[in-house]
Design a protein around this motif. Structure first.
Motif: not given
Length: 228
Positions: A182-188
């Motif tokens: 969530e924090n890295d992949i989905a958001a970026a």
């Protein structure tokens, strides 16, 4: 990858394993408090202090993006409750922060960063408060932006949009590597960046509405991915 201008790295759990570092830092902090400020350890167990720190986000939600401020406020709350002053807060935070930056890089991290630095601009993007100078890798990065710097934390896509703006780039010109779905992949990805999920544990991808552009098991595979 042809338009790639910057490679962004998450830090905690991407370049090193953070859980044992925080556990050790909190142990050292408690030992220091027991020696220098015994009323704290008489009133609170180590588990109590950890619990207070975990409650800090709900107590001070306006600082949820700033882990250093949350820890300082927790220490100040403890000092007030046990009759100590700001000197305790300053000293306790220094003990914790020094230990928090005593990390053990994954074996693949330093060699890959050194090699990529020769051909790419590297940026660190983290919710955490790691100090790259203390860790000894600051010279490998052109810049490092934390959630406290930007004023918002992952998984808010504005974290990544702000980072792109600070780099004077479009998000599409940036590649982000991180461990957190969530924090890295989905958001970026939502911000428009290319994404690489580093999946050291071999876990199943947990989200149904998005996927990483690429998945790797270690950073050596990133070098292969970036080859023309």
């Amino acid at each position: 990858m042809r338009n790639l201008r910057v490679i962004c790295f998450d830090l905690d759990d991407t370049l090193w394993n953070i859980a044992p570092v925080i556990e050790r830092a909190e142990q050292l902090l408690y030992q220091w408090l027991d020696e220098h400020y015994p009323r704290v350890t008489a009133a609170y167990s180590a588990a109590d202090l950890s619990r207070l720190r975990m409650q800090a986000v709900s107590r001070w939600p306006e600082f949820q993006h700033d882990l250093s401020e949350l820890r300082l406020r927790t220490l100040r709350h403890i000092a007030d409750a046990t009759g100590y002053d700001e000197e305790m807060v300053t000293g306790a935070y220094a003990i914790f922060f020094d230990a928090r930056n005593n990390v053990q890089l994954y074996d693949d991290a330093l060699p890959v960063l050194e090699q990529l630095r020769a051909t790419h601009t590297l940026i660190a993007l983290s919710n955490g408060n790691a100090d790259l100078r203390r860790i000894g890798i600051a010279e490998l990065f052109a810049a490092a932006y934390s959630a406290s710097d930007i004023g918002v934390a992952k998984p808010d896509k504005n974290f990544f949009l702000a980072a792109a703006e600070r780099c004077n780039l479009q998000p599409q010109q940036m590649l982000h590597i991180g461990d957190h779905p969530e924090n890295d992949i989905a958001a970026a990805r939502d911000a428009g960046m290319k994404t690489v999920w580093i999946n050291r544990a071999g876990a199943e991808w947990p989200l149904t509405d998005t996927r990483p552009h690429y998945e790797i098991k270690n950073l050596n595979q990133l070098q292969q991915l970036l080859q023309p």
